[in-house]
Design an enzyme around this catalytic site. Structure first.
Site, mmCIF file in Angstrom:
data_model
loop_
_atom_site.group_PDB
_atom_site.id
_atom_site.type_symbol
_atom_site.label_atom_id
_atom_site.label_comp_id
_atom_site.label_asym_id
_atom_site.label_seq_id
_atom_site.Cartn_x
_atom_site.Cartn_y
_atom_site.Cartn_z
ATOM 1 N N HIS A 148 -14.956 -19.198 9.467
ATOM 2 C CA HIS A 148 -14.115 -19.773 8.218
ATOM 3 C C HIS A 148 -15.003 -19.530 7.102
ATOM 4 O O HIS A 148 -14.723 -20.069 6.096
ATOM 5 C CB HIS A 148 -13.626 -20.981 8.381
ATOM 6 C CG HIS A 148 -12.662 -21.262 9.329
ATOM 7 N ND1 HIS A 148 -12.467 -22.502 10.138
ATOM 8 C CD2 HIS A 148 -11.570 -20.240 10.127
ATOM 9 C CE1 HIS A 148 -11.419 -22.236 11.142
ATOM 10 N NE2 HIS A 148 -11.063 -20.864 11.232
ATOM 11 N N PRO A 165 -16.268 -37.342 21.061
ATOM 12 C CA PRO A 165 -16.060 -38.859 21.523
ATOM 13 C C PRO A 165 -14.450 -38.904 21.813
ATOM 14 O O PRO A 165 -14.169 -40.115 22.476
ATOM 15 C CB PRO A 165 -16.505 -39.597 20.312
ATOM 16 C CG PRO A 165 -17.051 -38.522 19.388
ATOM 17 C CD PRO A 165 -16.768 -37.264 19.764
#
Ligand code: BV8
Ligand code: ZN
Length: 250
Positions: free
Chosen positions: A120, A216
């Site tokens: 990107h 997470p």
């Protein structure tokens, strides 16, 4: 914690010739850089999808410029974290190692990673929206208000890929080739929502790679990976490095 999963990942790494990694903004979270969709992902009530577009720049160039100037400021005062350094260390272990990032912050390069594929673009590149002339502004004082004008009269924008824009020619092809040939493919710190980047881990799995997710939280990819390390990158990547070095130096 995660001993089991870490051992299975290291066992696969010991046999691998080509390892590929896809990272997202989550790997820079512990460097103090807000992620796109996390709690701190909003800026002045705007979501990334509303600002990181050619339309937003056409309609409100100053606002979009200000958002990138603000992010350049945060990134300039941030540094790589143990997750970035662990990946830079891993690069040396294999005949082939491909680091593919969705991030525009340049922290992988700052940690010593080489040949990084920036899907990107990079936030420290200025690009003229008219003539396309590019210039690195890394290390320069940040122009907070803007956008500045190019000598051709066009408006300067950040050299990143916005929603609806195609990825830099060649970079995506190299990333897909790596996804197809790697024996182990890591998806680290990404919500796996934005395409075509999010297709890479799936491509790797279909080509027979062990796909390892480090995050997470769960993502749309979590149910389809071989190993899911529900942990932060800065905590678990150094553990993988430590385990690998213990086994290989034994
Ligand atoms: C294109 C650069 C077409 C700019 C970015 C409908 C369906 C499918 C696709 C589309 C659709 N409508 C539109 C599309 C296409 C669109 C897309 O995928 N949209 C999504 C929203 C549905 N894609 C595009 O437009 C792409 N171009 O398709 O072109 C085309 C084709 C031919 C010709 C012309 C055009 C371009 C997409 C690139 C957009 N640019 N960024 C900038 O930085 O400002 S996207 C931006 O979001 C990031 O670059 C990144 O790629 C993306 C995803 O963000 P993440 O990195 O994953 O971050 P996020 O906050 O989401 O998640 C962080 C994760 O980290 C979380 O899971 C969190 O749990 C975890 N985490 C947190 N802390 C930690 C952690 N993990 C580990 N450790 C921690 N400590
Ligand atoms: Zn120009």
């Amino acid at each position: 914690m995660h001993e089991e999963e870490i051992k299975s990942v290291v066992d696969a790494l010991l046999k691998a010739r080509h390892v590929a990694v896809l990272t997202g903004s989550g790997i820079s979270a512990e460097s103090g850089i807000p992620t796109f969709r996390g709690a701190d992902g909003l800026w002045k009530k705007f979501r990334a999808e509303e600002l990181a577009t050619p339309e937003a720049f056409r309609k409100r160039p100053q606002l979009v410029w200000e958002w990138y100037a603000y992010r350049r400021q945060i990134i300039s005062s941030a540094g790589p974290n143990p997750g970035h350094f662990a990946l830079a260390e891993m690069q040396r272990w294999f005949p082939q190692f491909t680091l593919i990032t969705q991030n525009v912050d340049g922290l992988h390069q700052a940690a010593g990673s080489e040949g990084v594929l920036e899907l990107h673009g990079n936030i420290f590149i200025d690009r003229c929206a008219s003539c396309g002339r590019e210039e690195s502004v890394m290390g320069r004082p940040i122009q907070m208000s803007g956008p500045p004008k190019c000598s051709c009269g066009g408006l300067i924008r950040p050299g990143v890929v916005w929603f609806g824009e195609s990825l830099p020619a060649g970079v995506l092809e190299k990333a897909m080739a790596a996804a197809r040939s790697a024996e182990v493919f890591f998806s680290i710190g990404t919500s796996a929502l934005v395409y075509p980047a999010a297709a890479l881990p799936e491509m790797a799995g279909e080509s027979g790679a062990m796909v390892v997710e480090i995050n997470p939280e769960t993502t749309p990819l979590s149910g389809r990976v071989d190993v899911s390390l529900r942990a932060s990158a800065a905590s678990v990547l150094p553990k993988i490095v430590e385990k690998y070095k213990t086994v290989t130096s034994a």
